[in-house]
Design a protein around this motif. Structure first.
Motif: not given
Length: 199
Positions: A1-3, A14-15, A32-35, A93-94
């Protein structure tokens, strides 16, 4: 997993959420978001760097290395409207969030793109490079951000770094002294050091 927040494609679900912070006298809203790094708030280190940064007299753009969802770069872009702020991160994502946050806060003087450190950075004459380096990515990554910065700064350009004492501020200072033949503690707060070197 690449978290990890320093992964290019975080696999965590995503949340998204919204946060709001006052930075350099500007009220900014961030999605903002998870990860991504520090998703619940603009972290203390970044806030300390943002508030203590002083624009060099040197002409040129500013580079935010490891921009995350954008607090450092966007706060500076709000303040220094005549400068282009380059914002780079490895995390896709960022970067998507940083782009959305630029639009949401009416910031246009930014250039946001993916880059593992300086890999995709074409400009070589930045007035300033700022970084809140990804400590969890390891000392080698952090020190490469510091050492490679020299080649991307204009003459009299400045490197600004925030790093906790317990997470390697002394060795970062040694590295910056070795590279630039100068380093100063521009600010110190709650164990966080704002380090500055001039090319």
């Amino acid at each position: 997993m690449t978290n990890h927040y320093y992964s290019s494609k975080p696999e965590v679900e995503s949340n998204p959420q919204m946060i709001q912070f006052e930075l350099r006298g500007h009220s900014l809203r961030f999605k903002t978001d998870q990860g991504v790094f520090s998703k619940r708030e603009v972290d203390f280190g970044s806030r300390t760097l943002i508030e203590n940064f002083e624009l060099p007299e040197t002409e040129g753009a500013i580079l935010d290395v490891g921009c995350g969802y954008g607090p450092i770069g966007l706060a500076l872009a709000k303040d220094f409207k005549d400068r282009i702020i380059h914002m780079v991160d490895v995390n896709e994502r960022a970067l998507t969030l940083a782009g959305e946050n630029a639009k949401a806060n009416g910031v246009e003087n930014v250039s946001i793109y993916q880059s593992d450190r300086y890999q995709n950075v074409k400009e070589k004459s930045f007035a300033a490079i700022l970084t809140n380096p990804p400590i969890r990515a390891g000392k080698e990554t952090v020190h490469s951000i510091l050492s490679e910065s020299y080649d991307y700064l204009a003459d009299k350009g400045e490197l600004w770094v925030v790093i906790q004492k317990k997470q390697g501020a002394p060795s970062a200072m040694d590295k910056m002294e070795e590279l630039f033949s100068n380093v100063e503690i521009a600010a110190r707060k709650k164990g966080y050091y704002i380090l500055r070197s001039v090319k």
